[in-house]
Scaffold this motif. Sequence first.
Motif, PDB file in Angstrom:
ATOM      1  N   GLU A 383       0.894  -1.417   0.001  1.00  0.00           N
ATOM      2  CA  GLU A 383       0.061  -0.185  -0.076  1.00  0.00           C
ATOM      3  C   GLU A 383       0.920   1.236  -0.185  1.00  0.00           C
ATOM      4  O   GLU A 383       0.381   2.230  -0.617  1.00  0.00           O
ATOM      5  CB  GLU A 383      -0.830   0.023   1.194  1.00  0.00           C
ATOM      6  CG  GLU A 383      -2.054  -1.180   0.990  1.00  0.00           C
ATOM      7  CD  GLU A 383      -2.970  -1.074   2.256  1.00  0.00           C
ATOM      8  OE1 GLU A 383      -2.686  -0.210   3.203  1.00  0.00           O
ATOM      9  OE2 GLU A 383      -3.889  -1.866   2.312  1.00  0.00           O
ATOM     10  N   LEU A 384       1.868   1.470   0.825  1.00  0.00           N
ATOM     11  CA  LEU A 384       2.936   2.431   0.794  1.00  0.00           C
ATOM     12  C   LEU A 384       3.393   2.716  -0.655  1.00  0.00           C
ATOM     13  O   LEU A 384       3.408   3.829  -1.215  1.00  0.00           O
ATOM     14  CB  LEU A 384       3.980   2.216   1.923  1.00  0.00           C
ATOM     15  CG  LEU A 384       3.550   2.270   3.223  1.00  0.00           C
ATOM     16  CD1 LEU A 384       4.919   2.047   4.224  1.00  0.00           C
ATOM     17  CD2 LEU A 384       3.138   3.715   3.581  1.00  0.00           C
ATOM     18  N   SER A 385       3.665   1.461  -1.439  1.00  0.00           N
ATOM     19  CA  SER A 385       4.369   1.802  -2.675  1.00  0.00           C
ATOM     20  C   SER A 385       3.294   2.077  -3.692  1.00  0.00           C
ATOM     21  O   SER A 385       3.574   2.834  -4.721  1.00  0.00           O
ATOM     22  CB  SER A 385       4.973   0.431  -3.317  1.00  0.00           C
ATOM     23  OG  SER A 385       3.897  -0.684  -3.296  1.00  0.00           O
ATOM     24  N   ARG A 386       1.936   2.053  -3.550  1.00  0.00           N
ATOM     25  CA  ARG A 386       0.949   2.400  -4.517  1.00  0.00           C
ATOM     26  C   ARG A 386       0.255   3.819  -4.244  1.00  0.00           C
ATOM     27  O   ARG A 386       0.098   4.422  -5.132  1.00  0.00           O
ATOM     28  CB  ARG A 386      -0.134   1.405  -4.337  1.00  0.00           C
ATOM     29  CG  ARG A 386      -0.095   0.022  -5.021  1.00  0.00           C
ATOM     30  CD  ARG A 386      -1.188  -0.463  -5.346  1.00  0.00           C
ATOM     31  NE  ARG A 386      -2.065  -0.740  -3.979  1.00  0.00           N
ATOM     32  CZ  ARG A 386      -1.940  -1.962  -3.463  1.00  0.00           C
ATOM     33  NH1 ARG A 386      -1.214  -2.831  -3.834  1.00  0.00           N
ATOM     34  NH2 ARG A 386      -2.695  -2.187  -2.278  1.00  0.00           N
ATOM     35  N   LEU A 426       6.156  23.269   9.398  1.00  0.00           N
ATOM     36  CA  LEU A 426       6.452  21.722   9.858  1.00  0.00           C
ATOM     37  C   LEU A 426       5.472  21.153   8.869  1.00  0.00           C
ATOM     38  O   LEU A 426       4.820  20.242   9.085  1.00  0.00           O
ATOM     39  CB  LEU A 426       5.772  21.511  11.111  1.00  0.00           C
ATOM     40  CG  LEU A 426       6.405  22.354  12.521  1.00  0.00           C
ATOM     41  CD1 LEU A 426       5.635  22.356  13.597  1.00  0.00           C
ATOM     42  CD2 LEU A 426       7.819  22.559  12.296  1.00  0.00           C
ATOM     43  N   VAL A 427       6.133  21.047   7.290  1.00  0.00           N
ATOM     44  CA  VAL A 427       5.593  20.476   6.544  1.00  0.00           C
ATOM     45  C   VAL A 427       6.540  19.140   5.951  1.00  0.00           C
ATOM     46  O   VAL A 427       7.805  19.633   5.677  1.00  0.00           O
ATOM     47  CB  VAL A 427       5.198  21.235   5.286  1.00  0.00           C
ATOM     48  CG1 VAL A 427       4.586  20.402   4.226  1.00  0.00           C
ATOM     49  CG2 VAL A 427       4.195  22.295   5.726  1.00  0.00           C
ATOM     50  N   VAL A 428       5.990  18.064   5.772  1.00  0.00           N
ATOM     51  CA  VAL A 428       6.593  16.916   5.170  1.00  0.00           C
ATOM     52  C   VAL A 428       5.934  16.347   3.997  1.00  0.00           C
ATOM     53  O   VAL A 428       4.937  16.666   3.842  1.00  0.00           O
ATOM     54  CB  VAL A 428       7.096  15.886   6.408  1.00  0.00           C
ATOM     55  CG1 VAL A 428       7.678  16.495   7.737  1.00  0.00           C
ATOM     56  CG2 VAL A 428       5.710  15.304   6.609  1.00  0.00           C
ATOM     57  N   ASN A 429       6.761  15.649   3.183  1.00  0.00           N
ATOM     58  CA  ASN A 429       6.347  15.001   2.249  1.00  0.00           C
ATOM     59  C   ASN A 429       5.994  13.485   2.624  1.00  0.00           C
ATOM     60  O   ASN A 429       6.948  12.836   2.718  1.00  0.00           O
ATOM     61  CB  ASN A 429       7.250  14.951   1.166  1.00  0.00           C
ATOM     62  CG  ASN A 429       6.657  14.358  -0.210  1.00  0.00           C
ATOM     63  OD1 ASN A 429       5.664  14.958  -0.556  1.00  0.00           O
ATOM     64  ND2 ASN A 429       7.238  13.413  -0.855  1.00  0.00           N
ATOM     65  N   GLY A 430       4.733  13.072   2.424  1.00  0.00           N
ATOM     66  CA  GLY A 430       4.432  11.667   2.759  1.00  0.00           C
ATOM     67  C   GLY A 430       3.041  11.553   2.525  1.00  0.00           C
ATOM     68  O   GLY A 430       2.360  12.188   1.904  1.00  0.00           O
ATOM     69  N   ILE A 431       2.445  10.247   3.117  1.00  0.00           N
ATOM     70  CA  ILE A 431       1.174   9.773   2.952  1.00  0.00           C
ATOM     71  C   ILE A 431       0.555  10.111   4.015  1.00  0.00           C
ATOM     72  O   ILE A 431       0.608   9.559   5.289  1.00  0.00           O
ATOM     73  CB  ILE A 431       1.009   8.251   2.599  1.00  0.00           C
ATOM     74  CG1 ILE A 431       1.839   8.148   1.518  1.00  0.00           C
ATOM     75  CG2 ILE A 431      -0.402   7.741   2.571  1.00  0.00           C
ATOM     76  CD1 ILE A 431       2.098   6.697   1.090  1.00  0.00           C
ATOM     77  N   GLU A 432      -0.574  11.136   4.187  1.00  0.00           N
ATOM     78  CA  GLU A 432      -1.196  11.563   5.449  1.00  0.00           C
ATOM     79  C   GLU A 432      -1.863  10.714   6.264  1.00  0.00           C
ATOM     80  O   GLU A 432      -1.736  10.795   7.533  1.00  0.00           O
ATOM     81  CB  GLU A 432      -2.296  12.662   5.044  1.00  0.00           C
ATOM     82  CG  GLU A 432      -2.793  13.442   6.145  1.00  0.00           C
ATOM     83  CD  GLU A 432      -3.604  14.707   5.846  1.00  0.00           C
ATOM     84  OE1 GLU A 432      -3.865  15.387   6.618  1.00  0.00           O
ATOM     85  OE2 GLU A 432      -3.860  14.801   4.623  1.00  0.00           O
ATOM     86  N   ARG A 434      -1.355   7.348   6.690  1.00  0.00           N
ATOM     87  CA  ARG A 434      -0.382   6.609   7.379  1.00  0.00           C
ATOM     88  C   ARG A 434       0.189   7.380   8.354  1.00  0.00           C
ATOM     89  O   ARG A 434       0.605   6.904   9.672  1.00  0.00           O
ATOM     90  CB  ARG A 434       0.640   6.037   6.297  1.00  0.00           C
ATOM     91  CG  ARG A 434      -0.024   5.023   5.448  1.00  0.00           C
ATOM     92  CD  ARG A 434      -0.442   3.875   6.064  1.00  0.00           C
ATOM     93  NE  ARG A 434      -1.292   2.829   5.153  1.00  0.00           N
ATOM     94  CZ  ARG A 434      -1.752   1.644   5.607  1.00  0.00           C
ATOM     95  NH1 ARG A 434      -1.693   1.480   6.716  1.00  0.00           N
ATOM     96  NH2 ARG A 434      -2.262   0.870   4.834  1.00  0.00           N
ATOM     97  N   LEU A 435       0.581   8.707   8.162  1.00  0.00           N
ATOM     98  CA  LEU A 435       1.329   9.352   9.261  1.00  0.00           C
ATOM     99  C   LEU A 435       0.345   9.568  10.460  1.00  0.00           C
ATOM    100  O   LEU A 435       0.692   9.419  11.584  1.00  0.00           O
ATOM    101  CB  LEU A 435       1.789  10.736   8.802  1.00  0.00           C
ATOM    102  CG  LEU A 435       3.093  10.505   7.970  1.00  0.00           C
ATOM    103  CD1 LEU A 435       3.437  11.884   7.384  1.00  0.00           C
ATOM    104  CD2 LEU A 435       4.169  10.055   8.492  1.00  0.00           C
ATOM    105  N   VAL A 436      -1.080   9.984  10.048  1.00  0.00           N
ATOM    106  CA  VAL A 436      -2.069   9.792  11.032  1.00  0.00           C
ATOM    107  C   VAL A 436      -2.033   8.624  11.996  1.00  0.00           C
ATOM    108  O   VAL A 436      -2.274   8.659  13.043  1.00  0.00           O
ATOM    109  CB  VAL A 436      -3.618  10.177  10.526  1.00  0.00           C
ATOM    110  CG1 VAL A 436      -4.724  10.040  11.397  1.00  0.00           C
ATOM    111  CG2 VAL A 436      -3.449  11.624   9.969  1.00  0.00           C
ATOM    112  N   ILE A 514       5.993   2.435   8.971  1.00  0.00           N
ATOM    113  CA  ILE A 514       5.638   3.451   8.065  1.00  0.00           C
ATOM    114  C   ILE A 514       6.572   4.788   8.466  1.00  0.00           C
ATOM    115  O   ILE A 514       6.803   5.233   7.371  1.00  0.00           O
ATOM    116  CB  ILE A 514       4.251   3.942   8.702  1.00  0.00           C
ATOM    117  CG1 ILE A 514       3.239   2.909   8.501  1.00  0.00           C
ATOM    118  CG2 ILE A 514       3.635   5.449   8.120  1.00  0.00           C
ATOM    119  CD1 ILE A 514       1.953   3.192   9.152  1.00  0.00           C
ATOM    120  N   VAL A 515       7.256   5.211   9.603  1.00  0.00           N
ATOM    121  CA  VAL A 515       8.142   6.254   9.520  1.00  0.00           C
ATOM    122  C   VAL A 515       9.249   5.887   8.829  1.00  0.00           C
ATOM    123  O   VAL A 515       9.758   6.571   8.198  1.00  0.00           O
ATOM    124  CB  VAL A 515       8.355   6.468  11.169  1.00  0.00           C
ATOM    125  CG1 VAL A 515       9.453   7.338  11.006  1.00  0.00           C
ATOM    126  CG2 VAL A 515       7.189   6.925  11.672  1.00  0.00           C
TER     127      VAL A 515
END
Length: 546
Positions: A383-386, A426-432, A434-436, A514-515
């Motif tokens: 899922e992380l790769s998609r 405080l902005v990062v690039n990621g999948i929101e 999953r970070l939640v 995830i991290v």
Amino acid sequence: MTEHGSADRPGRKPAKRSRRFGIPPITRRILAVNLLALGFLFAGMFYLDEYRRGLITAELATMRSEANLFAAAIGESASFADPTTGEGLISLIAQQMVRRMVESSRVRARLFNEDEALVADSLLLGGPGGVVQIEDLPPPRTEGQQLRDFLAGYDRLLARLWSREDLPVYSEKSVQTARDYPEVMLALSGETASTVRAGPDGGMVLSVAVPVQRYKQVLGALMLTKGSEQIDTSVLKVRLDVLKWFLLALAVTVLLSIYLASTIASPILRLATAAQKMRRDLHRQHTIPDFGNRRDEIGQLAAALRDMTRALWLRIDAIERFAADVAHELKNPLSSLRSAVETAARVNDSDRRQKLMSIILDDVGRLDRLISDISDASRLDAELSRENSEAVDIRQMLRTIAEVTEMTAQKQRTRLAVDVDRKRDLVVNGIESRLVQVFRNLLANALSFSPPDSTITLRARRENSTVVAEVLDEGPGIPEGREKDIFKRFYSERPQTEKFGQHSGLGLSISKQIVEAHGGTVEARNRRRPDGKIIGARFVVTLPLE
């Protein structure tokens, strides 16, 4: 829930990332090898074309000077003046002078009178039996003549290919007149003219025509013609020198190609062979060759393949451990469930039967939670790769999570506080989503260990080129030496007051996965007083800035 801003914290300046511009080393080698020989050949062709033109111009100038001298001599010595008919040329004397003047040279001289008729030709000898034409015999063949003939033919071919002019073809009639040669007609009108024609043998015929005058009166025209043998010989000599350099460049090219084959093709073949053996045999005794001493793309490729292979074996080991852990974790509730079902079948007491049914329901719920978490963990990588990454504001995320969890915290008499940096992004690039999930897992873990009337703090700040987010509680802390173990799969260190089986032990492991997929780190520490007493736990998540 309370919220207050924090002041800017000093930090180190972000390290400058070094960038190297330019053509890669292997590309430079290939370009140098491929262009070297072609550069020599290409430059040599243009050089020889100009060189040939220069020789032709010089030869025509020499012939023009000779023709002027010869014409002046003929005008003085082979002319007559008649009061009734005017001035003219004495044919017999002119013929003798023409033959004598060009006897020691390879030039052909032809003299035309003012009536456009041929008066004298250096190749024609008159005698009692008539006229005899002189022809030059070819030189005797010597050793190596075949090679010279081949090179001469090669020279003529290149001259035709690279020549920028279409030369008129030289032809000679049996009875020649001045009209057969445009340059002679110009000479009869008092002008000096020259022409270059293509010879029948593949060479060139150079001709110069000058007027023969006596006291400014044109008596005839003298035309000198000459073949291009000397020019061809000079050009051939230079072309042979160029050919020698070309052969030298070719030899260097071959040697460099062998060198490149040994430094590029052979290592790549070794890498491919090793990869095929690993794919075919699936045995760890096959390893990727180490080219760590190389500082080019091949070394980088070998290092990347070795890292990939190492990661692959680690992933296979992790899958095997995961499968074993899943089997073990599923076996415990299944054994309890089986025992309860078998006992319930033999028990007639309704109270005991009801108690066993409660155990069965608890085990079923435990299995359901366990299977759900295992399914989530097994699908996480795919899922992380998609999913697509996007800009995620950590400040706003922590505020939202705190608001959503506020009601649950109040039921446990726990207060939530948010302490974030308000002045910097405080902005990062990621999948929101999953970070939640990460911060909700950490917050749920803190709530389960926090005593009543305690505070859980969510912090976030910018440090160098990263965003550092923390979850702090006031619980019993982490057992000594277990700071890393709590992120392992199925690790479960729960409060004594919590009902058994409420957690699968996969939450922190999934959060760590995830991290790390976002290029960050997560770690756990104990919070301590100055006297060393533990006052709670601290979970620190570090993520790179967008």
